[in-house]
Design a protein around this motif. Structure first.
Motif, PDB file in Angstrom:
ATOM      1  N   GLY A 118       0.798  -1.223   0.000  1.00 40.58           N
ATOM      2  CA  GLY A 118       0.000   0.000   0.000  1.00 40.58           C
ATOM      3  C   GLY A 118       0.829   1.271   0.000  1.00 40.58           C
ATOM      4  O   GLY A 118       0.388   2.308   0.493  1.00 40.58           O
ATOM      5  N   VAL A 119       2.032   1.198  -0.564  1.00 42.79           N
ATOM      6  CA  VAL A 119       2.911   2.364  -0.637  1.00 42.79           C
ATOM      7  C   VAL A 119       2.698   3.053  -1.982  1.00 42.79           C
ATOM      8  O   VAL A 119       2.773   2.425  -3.042  1.00 42.79           O
ATOM      9  CB  VAL A 119       4.392   1.957  -0.487  1.00 42.79           C
ATOM     10  CG1 VAL A 119       5.308   3.160  -0.699  1.00 42.79           C
ATOM     11  CG2 VAL A 119       4.633   1.327   0.877  1.00 42.79           C
ATOM     12  N   LEU A 120       2.426   4.345  -1.959  1.00 42.18           N
ATOM     13  CA  LEU A 120       2.268   5.115  -3.183  1.00 42.18           C
ATOM     14  C   LEU A 120       3.595   5.210  -3.930  1.00 42.18           C
ATOM     15  O   LEU A 120       4.651   5.388  -3.309  1.00 42.18           O
ATOM     16  CB  LEU A 120       1.785   6.535  -2.856  1.00 42.18           C
ATOM     17  CG  LEU A 120       0.381   6.671  -2.260  1.00 42.18           C
ATOM     18  CD1 LEU A 120       0.221   8.050  -1.609  1.00 42.18           C
ATOM     19  CD2 LEU A 120      -0.677   6.466  -3.335  1.00 42.18           C
ATOM     20  N   VAL A 121       3.556   5.099  -5.237  1.00 45.14           N
ATOM     21  CA  VAL A 121       4.763   5.192  -6.057  1.00 45.14           C
ATOM     22  C   VAL A 121       4.756   6.484  -6.874  1.00 45.14           C
ATOM     23  O   VAL A 121       3.810   6.757  -7.609  1.00 45.14           O
ATOM     24  CB  VAL A 121       4.889   3.991  -7.014  1.00 45.14           C
ATOM     25  CG1 VAL A 121       5.999   4.233  -8.042  1.00 45.14           C
ATOM     26  CG2 VAL A 121       5.186   2.720  -6.230  1.00 45.14           C
ATOM     27  N   ILE A 122       5.824   7.269  -6.714  1.00 44.16           N
ATOM     28  CA  ILE A 122       6.048   8.457  -7.529  1.00 44.16           C
ATOM     29  C   ILE A 122       7.197   8.116  -8.462  1.00 44.16           C
ATOM     30  O   ILE A 122       8.364   8.108  -8.057  1.00 44.16           O
ATOM     31  CB  ILE A 122       6.414   9.675  -6.660  1.00 44.16           C
ATOM     32  CG1 ILE A 122       5.368   9.905  -5.568  1.00 44.16           C
ATOM     33  CG2 ILE A 122       6.561  10.924  -7.533  1.00 44.16           C
ATOM     34  CD1 ILE A 122       5.783  10.932  -4.531  1.00 44.16           C
ATOM     35  N   LYS A 138       1.586   1.973 -14.582  1.00 42.20           N
ATOM     36  CA  LYS A 138       0.535   2.589 -13.783  1.00 42.20           C
ATOM     37  C   LYS A 138       0.973   2.998 -12.369  1.00 42.20           C
ATOM     38  O   LYS A 138       0.396   2.575 -11.365  1.00 42.20           O
ATOM     39  CB  LYS A 138      -0.695   1.671 -13.713  1.00 42.20           C
ATOM     40  CG  LYS A 138      -1.339   1.503 -15.082  1.00 42.20           C
ATOM     41  CD  LYS A 138      -2.569   0.650 -15.042  1.00 42.20           C
ATOM     42  CE  LYS A 138      -3.357   0.722 -16.348  1.00 42.20           C
ATOM     43  NZ  LYS A 138      -2.573   0.753 -17.579  1.00 42.20           N
ATOM     44  N   PRO A 139       1.997   3.837 -12.283  1.00 40.62           N
ATOM     45  CA  PRO A 139       2.380   4.388 -10.981  1.00 40.62           C
ATOM     46  C   PRO A 139       1.291   5.329 -10.489  1.00 40.62           C
ATOM     47  O   PRO A 139       0.445   5.771 -11.269  1.00 40.62           O
ATOM     48  CB  PRO A 139       3.672   5.152 -11.277  1.00 40.62           C
ATOM     49  CG  PRO A 139       3.523   5.551 -12.713  1.00 40.62           C
ATOM     50  CD  PRO A 139       2.813   4.399 -13.377  1.00 40.62           C
ATOM     51  N   ASP A 140       1.298   5.634  -9.215  1.00 40.77           N
ATOM     52  CA  ASP A 140       0.298   6.552  -8.668  1.00 40.77           C
ATOM     53  C   ASP A 140       0.537   7.969  -9.153  1.00 40.77           C
ATOM     54  O   ASP A 140      -0.404   8.721  -9.426  1.00 40.77           O
ATOM     55  CB  ASP A 140       0.340   6.502  -7.140  1.00 40.77           C
ATOM     56  CG  ASP A 140       0.053   5.101  -6.623  1.00 40.77           C
ATOM     57  OD1 ASP A 140      -1.110   4.685  -6.664  1.00 40.77           O
ATOM     58  OD2 ASP A 140       1.020   4.422  -6.217  1.00 40.77           O
ATOM     59  N   VAL A 141       1.823   8.336  -9.241  1.00 41.90           N
ATOM     60  CA  VAL A 141       2.211   9.678  -9.688  1.00 41.90           C
ATOM     61  C   VAL A 141       3.396   9.552 -10.628  1.00 41.90           C
ATOM     62  O   VAL A 141       4.284   8.726 -10.412  1.00 41.90           O
ATOM     63  CB  VAL A 141       2.608  10.585  -8.488  1.00 41.90           C
ATOM     64  CG1 VAL A 141       2.973  11.984  -8.963  1.00 41.90           C
ATOM     65  CG2 VAL A 141       1.504  10.639  -7.444  1.00 41.90           C
ATOM     66  N   MET A 142       3.408  10.369 -11.683  1.00 41.92           N
ATOM     67  CA  MET A 142       4.564  10.451 -12.563  1.00 41.92           C
ATOM     68  C   MET A 142       5.180  11.834 -12.437  1.00 41.92           C
ATOM     69  O   MET A 142       4.473  12.842 -12.462  1.00 41.92           O
ATOM     70  CB  MET A 142       4.147  10.271 -14.024  1.00 41.92           C
ATOM     71  CG  MET A 142       3.946   8.839 -14.484  1.00 41.92           C
ATOM     72  SD  MET A 142       5.468   7.884 -14.702  1.00 41.92           S
ATOM     73  CE  MET A 142       6.517   9.015 -15.585  1.00 41.92           C
ATOM     74  N   PRO A 173      -4.742   6.906 -17.452  1.00 44.75           N
ATOM     75  CA  PRO A 173      -5.590   8.048 -17.087  1.00 44.75           C
ATOM     76  C   PRO A 173      -5.669   8.338 -15.589  1.00 44.75           C
ATOM     77  O   PRO A 173      -5.867   9.490 -15.193  1.00 44.75           O
ATOM     78  CB  PRO A 173      -6.969   7.641 -17.628  1.00 44.75           C
ATOM     79  CG  PRO A 173      -6.672   6.684 -18.736  1.00 44.75           C
ATOM     80  CD  PRO A 173      -5.477   5.919 -18.272  1.00 44.75           C
ATOM     81  N   LYS A 174      -5.502   7.309 -14.764  1.00 45.97           N
ATOM     82  CA  LYS A 174      -5.630   7.497 -13.322  1.00 45.97           C
ATOM     83  C   LYS A 174      -4.323   7.915 -12.653  1.00 45.97           C
ATOM     84  O   LYS A 174      -4.302   8.224 -11.461  1.00 45.97           O
ATOM     85  CB  LYS A 174      -6.162   6.219 -12.670  1.00 45.97           C
ATOM     86  CG  LYS A 174      -7.599   5.881 -13.066  1.00 45.97           C
ATOM     87  CD  LYS A 174      -8.113   4.661 -12.317  1.00 45.97           C
ATOM     88  CE  LYS A 174      -9.562   4.352 -12.691  1.00 45.97           C
ATOM     89  NZ  LYS A 174     -10.068   3.166 -11.955  1.00 45.97           N
ATOM     90  N   THR A 175      -3.232   7.915 -13.403  1.00 48.62           N
ATOM     91  CA  THR A 175      -1.942   8.338 -12.845  1.00 48.62           C
ATOM     92  C   THR A 175      -1.891   9.858 -12.759  1.00 48.62           C
ATOM     93  O   THR A 175      -2.167  10.551 -13.737  1.00 48.62           O
ATOM     94  CB  THR A 175      -0.771   7.836 -13.709  1.00 48.62           C
ATOM     95  OG1 THR A 175      -0.719   6.401 -13.645  1.00 48.62           O
ATOM     96  CG2 THR A 175       0.559   8.402 -13.218  1.00 48.62           C
ATOM     97  N   PHE A 176      -1.550  10.365 -11.581  1.00 53.24           N
ATOM     98  CA  PHE A 176      -1.386  11.801 -11.415  1.00 53.24           C
ATOM     99  C   PHE A 176      -0.056  12.232 -12.042  1.00 53.24           C
ATOM    100  O   PHE A 176       0.900  11.452 -12.073  1.00 53.24           O
ATOM    101  CB  PHE A 176      -1.375  12.182  -9.935  1.00 53.24           C
ATOM    102  CG  PHE A 176      -2.709  12.100  -9.263  1.00 53.24           C
ATOM    103  CD1 PHE A 176      -3.803  12.791  -9.757  1.00 53.24           C
ATOM    104  CD2 PHE A 176      -2.871  11.352  -8.110  1.00 53.24           C
ATOM    105  CE1 PHE A 176      -5.038  12.728  -9.125  1.00 53.24           C
ATOM    106  CE2 PHE A 176      -4.099  11.279  -7.468  1.00 53.24           C
ATOM    107  CZ  PHE A 176      -5.186  11.968  -7.981  1.00 53.24           C
ATOM    108  N   VAL A 177      -0.001  13.485 -12.498  1.00 53.62           N
ATOM    109  CA  VAL A 177       1.240  14.018 -13.065  1.00 53.62           C
ATOM    110  C   VAL A 177       1.747  15.161 -12.204  1.00 53.62           C
ATOM    111  O   VAL A 177       1.008  16.094 -11.884  1.00 53.62           O
ATOM    112  CB  VAL A 177       1.029  14.507 -14.509  1.00 53.62           C
ATOM    113  CG1 VAL A 177       2.343  15.068 -15.060  1.00 53.62           C
ATOM    114  CG2 VAL A 177       0.528  13.375 -15.396  1.00 53.62           C
ATOM    115  N   ALA A 197      -1.204  19.884 -14.871  1.00 51.91           N
ATOM    116  CA  ALA A 197      -0.586  18.948 -13.932  1.00 51.91           C
ATOM    117  C   ALA A 197      -1.456  18.801 -12.688  1.00 51.91           C
ATOM    118  O   ALA A 197      -2.210  19.711 -12.327  1.00 51.91           O
ATOM    119  CB  ALA A 197       0.803  19.435 -13.530  1.00 51.91           C
ATOM    120  N   ASP A 198      -1.356  17.664 -12.054  1.00 54.95           N
ATOM    121  CA  ASP A 198      -2.130  17.402 -10.834  1.00 54.95           C
ATOM    122  C   ASP A 198      -1.430  17.924  -9.593  1.00 54.95           C
ATOM    123  O   ASP A 198      -2.050  18.056  -8.529  1.00 54.95           O
ATOM    124  CB  ASP A 198      -2.377  15.892 -10.689  1.00 54.95           C
ATOM    125  CG  ASP A 198      -3.146  15.329 -11.862  1.00 54.95           C
ATOM    126  OD1 ASP A 198      -4.316  15.714 -12.043  1.00 54.95           O
ATOM    127  OD2 ASP A 198      -2.569  14.509 -12.606  1.00 54.95           O
TER     128      ASP A 198
END
Length: 233
Positions: A118-122, A138-142, A173-177, A197-198
């Motif tokens: 459950g660790v977010l990946v940037i 599909k990382p959480d954030v790019m 589409p669900k990956t934040f930038v 950008a998000d």
């Protein structure tokens, strides 16, 4: 651990190796107050040895490390065990930063471990092509920042920001930038968010400023203002 939900627009404070110990804690406490005041999600990167201390002293930050390994419990001398990070209060990790690149196979393994815990990946990329390739994981954030701009105080131009935002979203589409290259002024913060950008954030633009705490306040307030303006439209 359930992965933390992230809301856009968000902000990232990334002291890298500029700050540690008491100085990092002081900045983290300020960021924590700002996260509460403006109801904004703030990623705050820490030195591994400071993770537990800062996690215990704050309530609203997304405690983030600058890298983790794909190690599992057992043998593995000298590597960063994900379970140890989670128990210390870490909720996210950067991967493949220009100052700590990893191979694609290694990236896949680490991201699998992050998902398990459950660790977010940037995930970081330094070109549109690389951003699209990593986005397939599909990382959480790019983070899309040209390596040549890191630490220079020069930002990516709005065209590059828009192109990378669209490139990532077209694949995942669900990956934040996150656009954060060279962010050092309120105008930079506004430009990044208005590019689509998000989130945005900074390192040297904050920690090397004459007044880091005030600079951080100004930047987070700018994110809040852009968010409010977008809701009014």
């Amino acid at each position: 651990m359930k992965k933390r939900t992230v809301r856009a627009p968000f902000f990232c404070v990334n002291p890298k190796a500029y700050l540690y110990g008491d100085a990092a804690l002081k900045l983290a406490k300020e960021a924590d107050e700002l996260a509460e005041k403006y109801d904004i999600d703030i990623f705050f990167t820490v030195q591994y040895v400071d993770a537990y201390r800062i996690a215990q002293a704050t309530k609203h930050l997304i405690i983030t490390v600058q890298h983790m390994d794909g190690l599992t419990v057992g043998p593995g001398m000298g590597y960063i065990l994900p379970e140890g990070l989670v128990e210390a209060g870490v909720q996210a990790t950067f991967l493949n930063h220009a100052e700590h690149p990893v191979g694609i196979n290694q990236l896949v393994t680490i991201m699998k471990r992050a998902k398990e815990l459950g660790v977010l990946v940037i995930a970081c990329a330094d070109s549109i092509v690389e951003a699209q390739a990593i986005a397939t994981l599909k990382p959480d954030v790019m983070v899309c920042e040209p390596t040549a701009l890191i630490g220079t105080g020069n930002t990516s131009d709005s065209s590059y920001m828009k192109q990378t935002n669209e490139a990532v979203k077209s694949v995942s589409p669900k990956t934040f930038v996150l656009q954060a290259a060279g962010i050092s002024t309120i105008e930079d913060v506004r430009q990044a968010i208005e590019s689509g950008a998000d989130g945005t954030g900074g390192t040297s633009g904050i920690v090397c400023a004459k007044d880091p705490l005030q600079t951080l306040r100004d930047m987070v307030e700018a994110v809040a203002k852009v968010r409010a303006e977008s809701k009014e439209q």
